[in-house]
Design a protein around this motif. Structure first.
Motif, short mmCIF file in Angstrom:
data_model
loop_
_atom_site.label_atom_id
_atom_site.label_comp_id
_atom_site.label_asym_id
_atom_site.label_seq_id
_atom_site.Cartn_x
_atom_site.Cartn_y
_atom_site.Cartn_z
N LEU A 172 -3.49 14.05 -8.31
CA LEU A 172 -2.87 13.74 -7.01
C LEU A 172 -3.79 12.90 -6.13
CD1 LEU A 172 -1.05 17.09 -6.23
CD2 LEU A 172 0.03 14.85 -6.52
N ILE A 173 -5.07 12.93 -6.40
CA ILE A 173 -6.02 12.08 -5.67
C ILE A 173 -6.28 10.79 -6.44
CG2 ILE A 173 -8.41 11.89 -4.83
CD1 ILE A 173 -8.26 15.00 -4.44
N GLY A 174 -6.57 10.91 -7.72
CA GLY A 174 -6.96 9.75 -8.52
C GLY A 174 -5.86 8.76 -8.81
N LEU A 175 -4.66 9.24 -9.12
CA LEU A 175 -3.60 8.30 -9.50
C LEU A 175 -3.10 7.45 -8.33
CD1 LEU A 175 -1.64 10.09 -12.35
CD2 LEU A 175 -3.39 8.32 -12.48
N PRO A 176 -2.98 7.99 -7.11
CA PRO A 176 -2.66 7.06 -6.00
C PRO A 176 -3.73 5.99 -5.79
CG PRO A 176 -2.07 9.28 -5.39
CD PRO A 176 -2.85 9.38 -6.69
N LEU A 177 -5.02 6.35 -5.97
CA LEU A 177 -6.08 5.35 -5.85
C LEU A 177 -5.98 4.32 -6.97
CD1 LEU A 177 -9.03 7.72 -4.92
CD2 LEU A 177 -7.92 6.06 -3.41
N PHE A 178 -5.76 4.80 -8.17
CA PHE A 178 -5.59 3.92 -9.33
C PHE A 178 -4.35 3.05 -9.15
CE2 PHE A 178 -4.55 3.89 -14.12
CZ PHE A 178 -5.28 2.75 -14.33
N LEU A 209 0.83 -1.20 0.00
CA LEU A 209 0.00 0.00 0.00
C LEU A 209 0.88 1.26 0.00
CD1 LEU A 209 -2.72 1.44 0.15
CD2 LEU A 209 -2.63 1.15 2.64
N PHE A 210 1.88 1.29 0.85
CA PHE A 210 2.80 2.43 0.89
C PHE A 210 3.44 2.62 -0.49
CE2 PHE A 210 7.11 4.08 1.27
CZ PHE A 210 6.91 5.25 2.00
N ALA A 211 3.94 1.52 -1.06
CA ALA A 211 4.58 1.58 -2.37
C ALA A 211 3.63 2.12 -3.42
CB ALA A 211 5.10 0.20 -2.76
N ALA A 212 2.40 1.63 -3.42
CA ALA A 212 1.42 2.06 -4.42
C ALA A 212 1.09 3.54 -4.29
CB ALA A 212 0.15 1.21 -4.30
N VAL A 213 0.92 4.03 -3.07
CA VAL A 213 0.59 5.44 -2.88
C VAL A 213 1.76 6.33 -3.29
CG1 VAL A 213 0.02 7.20 -1.15
CG2 VAL A 213 -1.19 5.01 -1.15
N VAL A 214 2.98 5.95 -2.91
CA VAL A 214 4.16 6.71 -3.32
C VAL A 214 4.26 6.75 -4.84
CG1 VAL A 214 6.70 6.70 -3.35
CG2 VAL A 214 5.46 6.40 -1.19
N ILE A 215 4.08 5.61 -5.47
CA ILE A 215 4.12 5.56 -6.94
C ILE A 215 3.02 6.44 -7.53
CG2 ILE A 215 3.73 4.06 -8.95
CD1 ILE A 215 5.19 1.85 -7.32
N GLY A 216 1.82 6.39 -6.94
CA GLY A 216 0.72 7.21 -7.43
C GLY A 216 1.02 8.70 -7.36
N ILE A 217 1.67 9.14 -6.30
CA ILE A 217 2.03 10.56 -6.17
C ILE A 217 3.11 10.92 -7.20
CG2 ILE A 217 3.11 12.27 -4.65
CD1 ILE A 217 1.64 10.74 -2.31
N ILE A 218 4.12 10.07 -7.33
CA ILE A 218 5.17 10.32 -8.33
C ILE A 218 4.56 10.33 -9.72
CG2 ILE A 218 7.26 9.36 -9.41
CD1 ILE A 218 7.96 8.22 -6.60
N TRP A 219 3.66 9.41 -9.96
CA TRP A 219 2.98 9.29 -11.24
C TRP A 219 2.17 10.56 -11.56
CZ3 TRP A 219 -1.20 4.95 -11.86
CH2 TRP A 219 -1.49 4.74 -13.21
N ALA A 220 1.48 11.09 -10.55
CA ALA A 220 0.72 12.34 -10.74
C ALA A 220 1.67 13.49 -11.08
CB ALA A 220 -0.09 12.66 -9.49
N LEU A 221 2.78 13.58 -10.38
CA LEU A 221 3.75 14.65 -10.66
C LEU A 221 4.37 14.46 -12.04
CD1 LEU A 221 5.38 14.93 -7.13
CD2 LEU A 221 3.67 16.46 -8.17
N TRP A 222 4.56 13.21 -12.45
CA TRP A 222 5.07 12.88 -13.78
C TRP A 222 4.14 13.44 -14.86
CZ3 TRP A 222 9.09 10.37 -16.23
CH2 TRP A 222 8.84 9.77 -17.47
N HIS A 223 2.83 13.37 -14.59
CA HIS A 223 1.84 13.86 -15.55
C HIS A 223 1.53 15.35 -15.40
CE1 HIS A 223 1.03 9.56 -16.10
NE2 HIS A 223 0.63 9.91 -17.31
#
Length: 173
Positions: free
Chosen positions: A87-93, A52-66
Motif C-alpha cells: 500500500l506504500i510501495g506500489l503507489p510510489l512505483f 499524480l492523482f491517477a497514479a496514486v489511485v492506480i497504485g492503491i488499486i494495484w496493491a489491493l489487487w496483489h
C-alpha cells in the motif's frame, strides 16, 4: 546495486534465471497488468484529474489487487502480511511508471518493460543486507517519485501532456 556500491560482498545471480524471469514477467505475468493500469486506467483518470492523482489511485488499486498474494505467503515473491508495504510501495512505483508512460506519449510497452525490469531478479545478489543499504533503497524508493513530482509537476508527471490523452479517442482542444 546499493550493496555493491557500498563494498558489500556480492555474487552474480544466475543469468539464465534472470532471462527466464524477464521473459515470463513480460509475456505471461506482471507486465501484462500495464495494459489495464497504464493502457486503460491511467489515461481515463488523468483526463479529468492530475496524472499524480491517477497514479496514486492506480497504485492503491494495484496493491489491493496483489493483497491475496500476501495471505499466507504464496511463494509469488510476496511474504505473508506484506500488504502494508504494498500500500506504500506500489503507489510510489505507480508514480514512476506513470512518468514512463506519459513521457513516452502513452507508451504501454515502455511501461511494461519498466515493470518487468523491476520485477526481475537483480543481477547482483548481496550476501549481507545492512541497515545502511535498506536506508539507501528507501531513499531511492521515495526520492525518485518525489523528484519526478518536483521536476515535472503533478499535472502530467512528464514534460508535456501525453497526446492523445486516451489512445484512439479524438478530442477537441
Amino acid at each position: 546495486m546499493v550493496g555493491w556500491i557500498l563494498g558489500e560482498p556480492v555474487a552474480f545471480a544466475d543469468l539464465s534465471e534472470i532471462g527466464f524471469r524477464f521473459v515470463f514477467t513480460l509475456f505471461l505475468a506482471g507486465a501484462l497488468e500495464e495494459f489495464g493500469w497504464r493502457g486503460f486506467l491511467q489515461p481515463r483518470l488523468q483526463e479529468q484529474r492530475s496524472a499524480l492523482f491517477a497514479a496514486v489511485v492506480i497504485g492503491i488499486i494495484w496493491a489491493l489487487w496483489h493483497a491475496p498474494l500476501t495471505i499466507g505467503g504464496t511463494g509469488a515473491g510476496y511474504e505473508s502480511g506484506e500488504i502494508t508495504a504494498l500500500l506504500i510501495g506500489l503507489p510510489l512505483f505507480s508514480i514512476v511508471i506513470a512518468w514512463v508512460y506519459n513521457s513516452t506519449r502513452g507508451g504501454v510497452l515502455f511501461a511494461m518493460h519498466f515493470h518487468t525490469m523491476i520485477n526481475t531478479t537483480p543481477i547482483l545478489e548481496v550476501a549481507n543486507v545492512t541497515a545502511v543499504m535498506e536506508l539507501a533503497e528507501l531513499a531511492i524508493l521515495l526520492g525518485l517519485p518525489i523528484g519526478i513530482i518536483l521536476y515535472y509537476g503533478r499535472t502530467y508527471l512528464a514534460a508535456t501532456r501525453p497526446e492523445p490523452p486516451i489512445p484512439g479517442k479524438t478530442h477537441n482542444h
